[in-house]
Scaffold this active site. Structure first.
Site, mmCIF file in Angstrom:
data_model
loop_
_atom_site.group_PDB
_atom_site.id
_atom_site.type_symbol
_atom_site.label_atom_id
_atom_site.label_comp_id
_atom_site.label_asym_id
_atom_site.label_seq_id
_atom_site.Cartn_x
_atom_site.Cartn_y
_atom_site.Cartn_z
ATOM 1 N N CYS A 33 3.601 3.088 -12.237
ATOM 2 C CA CYS A 33 2.147 3.309 -12.069
ATOM 3 C C CYS A 33 1.078 3.194 -13.319
ATOM 4 O O CYS A 33 -0.045 3.252 -13.053
ATOM 5 C CB CYS A 33 2.138 4.807 -11.477
ATOM 6 S SG CYS A 33 2.988 4.968 -9.811
ATOM 7 N N HIS A 39 -2.298 -1.071 -9.842
ATOM 8 C CA HIS A 39 -1.493 -1.412 -8.680
ATOM 9 C C HIS A 39 -2.331 -0.849 -7.587
ATOM 10 O O HIS A 39 -3.230 0.083 -7.525
ATOM 11 C CB HIS A 39 -0.169 -0.692 -8.819
ATOM 12 C CG HIS A 39 0.055 0.879 -8.929
ATOM 13 N ND1 HIS A 39 -0.348 1.391 -10.065
ATOM 14 C CD2 HIS A 39 0.165 1.542 -7.860
ATOM 15 C CE1 HIS A 39 -0.190 2.795 -9.843
ATOM 16 N NE2 HIS A 39 0.118 2.896 -8.488
ATOM 17 N N HIS A 41 -2.511 0.883 -3.032
ATOM 18 C CA HIS A 41 -2.127 1.621 -2.177
ATOM 19 C C HIS A 41 -2.633 1.340 -0.736
ATOM 20 O O HIS A 41 -3.975 1.070 -0.932
ATOM 21 C CB HIS A 41 -1.954 3.048 -2.370
ATOM 22 C CG HIS A 41 -1.150 3.414 -3.578
ATOM 23 N ND1 HIS A 41 0.121 3.178 -3.391
ATOM 24 C CD2 HIS A 41 -1.481 3.830 -4.940
ATOM 25 C CE1 HIS A 41 0.942 3.834 -4.784
ATOM 26 N NE2 HIS A 41 -0.246 3.977 -5.498
ATOM 27 N N HIS A 80 -11.185 -0.905 -0.932
ATOM 28 C CA HIS A 80 -11.193 -2.121 -2.061
ATOM 29 C C HIS A 80 -11.734 -1.727 -3.145
ATOM 30 O O HIS A 80 -12.412 -2.811 -3.531
ATOM 31 C CB HIS A 80 -11.696 -3.248 -1.097
ATOM 32 C CG HIS A 80 -10.747 -3.785 -0.065
ATOM 33 N ND1 HIS A 80 -10.612 -3.044 1.225
ATOM 34 C CD2 HIS A 80 -9.746 -4.738 0.071
ATOM 35 C CE1 HIS A 80 -9.703 -3.616 2.041
ATOM 36 N NE2 HIS A 80 -9.121 -4.600 1.113
ATOM 37 N N GLU A 127 -0.354 8.485 0.268
ATOM 38 C CA GLU A 127 -0.552 7.305 -0.866
ATOM 39 C C GLU A 127 0.539 6.128 -0.425
ATOM 40 O O GLU A 127 0.232 4.842 -0.561
ATOM 41 C CB GLU A 127 -0.078 7.751 -2.151
ATOM 42 C CG GLU A 127 -0.063 6.820 -3.227
ATOM 43 C CD GLU A 127 0.232 7.257 -4.789
ATOM 44 O OE1 GLU A 127 -0.724 7.510 -5.316
ATOM 45 O OE2 GLU A 127 1.111 7.553 -4.828
#
Length: 137
Positions: A33, A39, A41, A80, A127
């Site tokens: 992470c 990264h 989700h 986004h 998440e």
């Protein structure tokens, strides 16, 4: 007392990284992470309000109005987006799911009286399908 919930969905990127720590310490605590390239989700947000049904409508809250509130004040702000870089209400905070749920609570609690006398009961934020937080204020 009736509890009613609305679910919304958004996608966002983040990284868990404490700039006061070394790269090694960040990798040790946050694992992948802390990836330098972020990264993402696929988040699910469930907001629960509580109250008594209105005698004229039978509603605790108009779910369309609640959905509009959540889209305007939450999902349009984070969908986004990079939570670390693009979301002003998270500036200066670790972009953890816990901190995100607290920030969402604060926003929803502030905006909710415009659409209902009901009270915010819970913000649940997934998440991943197996990792989620619940916040009750």
């Amino acid at each position: 007392m009736i509890y009613i919930s609305r679910q919304e969905h958004f996608n966002a990127a983040h990284k868990l990284y404490n700039p006061k720590w070394s790269e090694e310490r960040n990798r040790e605590v946050f694992g992948p992470c802390a990836n330098a390239n972020w990264h993402g989700h696929n988040y699910d947000l469930i907001v629960t309000v509580k109250g008594d049904p209105d005698p004229e409508t039978g509603f605790v809250v108009d779910l369309k109005a609640l959905s509009d509130l959540l889209r305007t004040h939450i999902t349009e702000q984070v969908d986004h987006k990079n939570l670390n870089l693009d979301v002003p209400f998270l500036a200066g905070q670790m972009a953890s799911t816990e901190n995100l749920a607290i920030a969402f609570w604060q926003i929803i609690e502030r905006e909710l009286p415009a659409i209902t006398p009901a009270k915010l009961h819970c913000v649940k934020l997934y998440e991943t399908p197996r990792n989620f937080v619940e916040y009750y204020g």
